[in-house]
Scaffold this motif. Structure first.
Motif, PDB file in Angstrom:
ATOM      1  N   GLY A 172      80.620  32.130  38.619  1.00 28.71           N
ATOM      2  CA  GLY A 172      81.432  32.735  39.675  1.00 28.71           C
ATOM      3  C   GLY A 172      80.581  33.119  40.860  1.00 28.71           C
ATOM      4  O   GLY A 172      79.737  32.339  41.313  1.00 28.71           O
ATOM      5  N   ASP A 173      80.775  34.350  41.296  1.00 26.43           N
ATOM      6  CA  ASP A 173      80.114  34.737  42.544  1.00 26.43           C
ATOM      7  C   ASP A 173      78.913  35.656  42.295  1.00 26.43           C
ATOM      8  O   ASP A 173      78.503  36.373  43.180  1.00 26.43           O
ATOM      9  N   ASN A 174      78.396  35.668  41.093  1.00 30.62           N
ATOM     10  CA  ASN A 174      77.288  36.597  40.839  1.00 30.62           C
ATOM     11  C   ASN A 174      75.915  36.011  41.185  1.00 30.62           C
ATOM     12  O   ASN A 174      74.894  36.621  40.907  1.00 30.62           O
ATOM     13  N   TRP A 175      75.900  34.832  41.792  1.00 29.09           N
ATOM     14  CA  TRP A 175      74.615  34.219  42.116  1.00 29.09           C
ATOM     15  C   TRP A 175      73.820  35.076  43.101  1.00 29.09           C
ATOM     16  O   TRP A 175      72.607  35.092  43.084  1.00 29.09           O
ATOM     17  N   ARG A 176      74.534  35.805  43.935  1.00 33.76           N
ATOM     18  CA  ARG A 176      73.869  36.639  44.919  1.00 33.76           C
ATOM     19  C   ARG A 176      73.068  37.747  44.219  1.00 33.76           C
ATOM     20  O   ARG A 176      71.951  38.077  44.604  1.00 33.76           O
ATOM     21  N   ARG A 177      73.681  38.291  43.191  1.00 37.25           N
ATOM     22  CA  ARG A 177      72.982  39.342  42.451  1.00 37.25           C
ATOM     23  C   ARG A 177      71.782  38.774  41.694  1.00 37.25           C
ATOM     24  O   ARG A 177      70.742  39.415  41.566  1.00 37.25           O
ATOM     25  N   ILE A 178      71.947  37.566  41.191  1.00 38.74           N
ATOM     26  CA  ILE A 178      70.821  36.931  40.490  1.00 38.74           C
ATOM     27  C   ILE A 178      69.652  36.718  41.452  1.00 38.74           C
ATOM     28  O   ILE A 178      68.489  36.864  41.082  1.00 38.74           O
ATOM     29  N   ALA A 179      69.980  36.416  42.705  1.00 39.15           N
ATOM     30  CA  ALA A 179      68.908  36.288  43.707  1.00 39.15           C
ATOM     31  C   ALA A 179      68.127  37.605  43.806  1.00 39.15           C
ATOM     32  O   ALA A 179      66.895  37.605  43.861  1.00 39.15           O
ATOM     33  N   HIS A 180      68.850  38.726  43.800  1.00 35.07           N
ATOM     34  CA  HIS A 180      68.162  40.022  43.869  1.00 35.07           C
ATOM     35  C   HIS A 180      67.338  40.273  42.595  1.00 35.07           C
ATOM     36  O   HIS A 180      66.258  40.863  42.659  1.00 35.07           O
ATOM     37  N   LEU A 181      67.862  39.834  41.469  1.00 36.19           N
ATOM     38  CA  LEU A 181      67.105  40.016  40.214  1.00 36.19           C
ATOM     39  C   LEU A 181      65.814  39.200  40.236  1.00 36.19           C
ATOM     40  O   LEU A 181      64.777  39.656  39.757  1.00 36.19           O
ATOM     41  N   ILE A 182      65.882  38.001  40.799  1.00 36.96           N
ATOM     42  CA  ILE A 182      64.663  37.193  40.913  1.00 36.96           C
ATOM     43  C   ILE A 182      63.680  37.886  41.858  1.00 36.96           C
ATOM     44  O   ILE A 182      62.474  37.933  41.603  1.00 36.96           O
ATOM     45  N   SER A 183      64.206  38.451  42.942  1.00 40.54           N
ATOM     46  CA  SER A 183      63.342  39.208  43.861  1.00 40.54           C
ATOM     47  C   SER A 183      62.654  40.347  43.113  1.00 40.54           C
ATOM     48  O   SER A 183      61.459  40.600  43.306  1.00 40.54           O
TER      49      SER A 183
END
Lengths: 287, 442
Positions: free
Chosen positions: B144-155
């Protein structure tokens, strides 16, 4: 009796040969592997920081992690009518006025009580943080090619990495560094040259808790042409358990591995003195 | 002596002779006590993908990570135009020479894989270019749309591995959104991701709201509202959107803050011309008076272990900071510099207390140790106030007010503890009173 038979002689010769063979094998083994117990003051563990990941290292133990969907928030309704509400004085404090603290602000609100906020609910529970996945273990490989030195920027060393705007405070001053046991045959100028070179390559990350306590000792082995052969973090235990130290140690290793610091500015004619050297990266004077 | 024994003895002597010189040789040692302080040059190329439907994500996630890391002040993204190796080949084999050539110290590589059911598996790796080794590698599955949060987790992963410190990008900011004229200001409770995404208003603006604070589990916000014309401390439930008044006090309650365990809220109560600090148990709704003093005691903030409180008080004649046990005993003044001190907030890592200071007509945000030593002022402005700590205790957020003629503008800012890296947290309109959340989902 008293005379050896040919068979006895052959047996004796055979035993001697086998015994001699075993002893020679032992000696050869000792010659190859040395006597570890005689090298107590030499680091024998393999280096940590020079391990180079196989470029095709696979991510191991990767687990599929699904997130719960993020909360869905309805858009807040538009403000129908703005009440003439005075912003309370926020000068420096959340303290209410001493005189009639309660009445001052409310009386400026309109008499009609405001309607409760419309539904702005976050309908769903918040998503859980995806689980961390095991870090793949890189496989060490052999040493890499040498680097040609690059031109170095001229960067001034400075006193402190922490800002202080206090008008009446004196900025902190760097502590004077002192070298440890340095061979007397290497001059101060020679030491200064390599120190200045490494200063430019050592990139500090300020602001960490107790950052001034993160001194890192590296044992460096150097080729005769002054190119770094291997780098080893001395305090391996702390490297394994302390993530701050681990980051600081990696940072120090990067300084030594920085192409701008290769080859090291060491006196070529004194190889025996620096072929195996300890660099102590101590940021205490920077904070 | 048999010849083989003699041979053995001689051999041993030779071996010992070759080994012993290492013992005697002293090792040279050099102290390096100065370095440079500059951001780590990091390369974050687009992620590799073979699926056209993932192309946008393969471009957007590295952008978010770059933005996160750059705002920290500790990283500098290398211009993608200078990249030599292309994203697809990086996923197969990192050519370190290509990245050393552009002076990248760290490299992030990743590939997106179709995981079925519309899910995308994101495998990323962090590389140390100079040491030529992998520092980290993780995989997440976006649905879904949680890819943005995953980007922050990678950060956060990258930040943590490179600094040793917990990341903070997967966090949110609740603040007071301001709009309208100076004399007719509308103030609404609003929430957004740290990078400004997913912005939402939580209250309508019909009532004045101030000083929001997150609960430790990030699901509740306590704040001051003038709802129904009476200033009271409220709770806002982020799951239900429900607002409830906190406690039934005879006077005005304000300056609330959660305890570290989330079981109680400490606040100020003004009644009969005196202001003291009270602690309210959220389960029993029973209040306990903490201070008994004729002065104004306010802005309480717990130490991370919940054993102590820092607060501001004018009991000594001027506005200063004090530390006391949570039961109210052993109050001790800790601020002794010139000027007035207010809004103390204890760092989540416990080592510092942030505060607002007013000195010679200027406002400052500063930090000091809990014993009052080591005071350092890190930013200043015409009006700067209300510090709040990032979850890792390495950054502060606050708001700045700038007056240009008759217009007044308030913006939310953040700064790192060195005081050199300050950036604005973008809000749609004016903003004040920020509160930094704990890490998302913790």
């Amino acid at each position: 009796m008293g005379q050896n038979s040919p068979n006895d002689y052959k047996t004796s010769q055979g035993k001697t040969f086998v015994f001699s063979l075993v002893l020679h094998v032992i000696i050869i083994m000792l010659g190859v592997f040395g006597l570890p117990h005689l090298k107590k003051d030499v680091y024998v563990q393999p280096p940590i920081s020079v391990e180079i990941a196989m470029v095709d290292a696979k991510v191991e133990d990767i687990v599929k992690v699904k997130e719960k969907p993020k909360e869905d928030v309805k858009k807040a309704p538009p403000v129908e009518k703005e009440k003439p509400v005075e912003t309370p004085k926020q000068a420096l404090t959340q303290t209410p006025p001493k005189e009639q603290p309660v009445e001052q602000e409310p009386q400026k609100e309109k008499a009609a009580p405001p309607p409760p906020p419309k539904e702005t609910s976050l309908k769903k529970p918040p998503p859980k943080k995806p689980k961390r996945i095991e870090e793949p273990k890189p496989t060490p490989v052999k040493e890499v090619e040498k680097e040609e030195p690059k031109k170095e920027k001229n960067i001034d060393a400075f006193a402190s990495v922490l800002k202080n705007l206090a008008p009446d405070e004196e900025a902190s001053k760097p502590k004077t560094s002192q070298d440890g046991q340095v061979s007397q045959t290497i001059t101060a100028d020679e030491l200064s040259a390599v120190r200045q070179q490494l200063t430019r390559c050592w990139n500090l990350l300020p602001g960490a808790q107790d950052a001034d306590q993160l001194a890192v000792e590296l044992r460096i082995q150097v080729f005769q042409d002054r190119v770094v052969k291997s780098v080893e973090v001395v305090d391996k235990d702390r490297y394994a358990r302390d993530p701050f130290f681990r980051a600081a140690a990696d940072n120090a290793v990067r300084a030594v591995r920085n192409p701008a610091c290769s080859p090291l500015n060491l006196p070529l004619n004194k190889y025996d003195l620096w072929k195996d050297i300890i660099f102590n990266f101590d940021p205490q004077g920077m904070f | 002596m048999p010849s083989y024994i003699l041979s053995l003895v001689v051999s041993l002597i030779v071996i010992v002779a070759f080994n012993t010189p290492h013992v005697a040789q002293a090792q040279m040692r050099l102290d390096i006590t100065k370095g440079t302080v500059e951001p780590v040059a990091i390369a974050i190329p687009d992620f590799a993908t073979t699926s056209p439907s993932q192309r946008q994500m393969a471009y957007d996630i590295p952008q978010i990570i770059s933005n996160d890391l750059e705002t920290s002040g500790l990283f500098r993204k290398i211009n993608p135009d200078s990249y030599i190796q292309d994203p697809q080949s990086i996923a197969e084999n990192v050519r370190f020479g290509d990245w050393r050539a552009i002076n990248a110290k760290a490299l992030v590589s990743a590939k997106l894989i179709d995981a079925g059911n519309g899910d995308t598996r994101i495998e990323y790796r962090l590389w140390d270019v100079f040491a030529q080794r992998q520092l980290n590698g993780m995989a997440y599955v976006a649905n879904g749309d949680n890819w943005r949060r995953i980007a922050h987790l990678i950060s956060d992963d990258i930040y943590e591995r490179m600094t040793g410190e917990q990341g903070y990008f997967d966090s949110r900011i609740v603040y007071i959104a301001e709009s309208g004229q100076r004399q007719n200001r509308t103030k609404r409770l609003a929430i957004m991701d740290l990078d400004g995404a997913n912005h939402k208003y939580l209250t309508s603006g019909n009532e004045l709201v101030l000083t929001p604070r997150f609960s430790p589990n990030e699901q509740m916000i306590t704040y001051l509202s003038y709802k129904n014309g009476k200033p009271r401390v409220y709770l806002y439930d982020l799951q239900t959107g429900r607002q409830t008044i906190l406690g039934d006090f005879p006077g005005m309650t304000f300056a609330p803050r959660f305890s570290p365990d989330g079981k109680s809220v400490v606040m100020s109560l003004a009644k009969d011309g005196n202001t003291d600090i009270y602690e309210l148990n959220l389960a029993t709704r029973r209040a306990r008076q903490v201070t008994f003093n004729s002065g104004i005691d306010t802005s309480p903030s717990y130490s991370p272990n919940g054993n102590r409180l820092v607060f501001e008080s004018d009991r000594g004649g001027s506005q200063q900071l004090y530390v006391m046990d949570t039961n109210g005993n052993s109050a001790k003044r800790i601020s002794f510099g010139k000027g007035r001190y207010a809004n103390p907030v204890w760092s989540p890592r416990g080592d510092l207390i942030a505060f607002t200071k007013m000195l010679s007509g200027k406002f400052y945000i500063g930090v000091m140790k809990p014993d009052g030593s080591g005071e350092r002022l890190i930013t200043t402005a015409y009006h700067v106030e209300g510090p709040t700590w990032a979850p890792n205790g390495r950054y502060l957020s606050y708001f700045k007010e700038v007056s240009r003629g008759s217009t007044r503008s308030a913006k939310v800012y953040a700064i790192d503890l060195t005081g050199y890296n300050e950036w604005e947290l973008k809000t749609p309109n004016d903003g004040s009173d920020p509160a930094w959340s704990p890490l998302h989902g913790q």
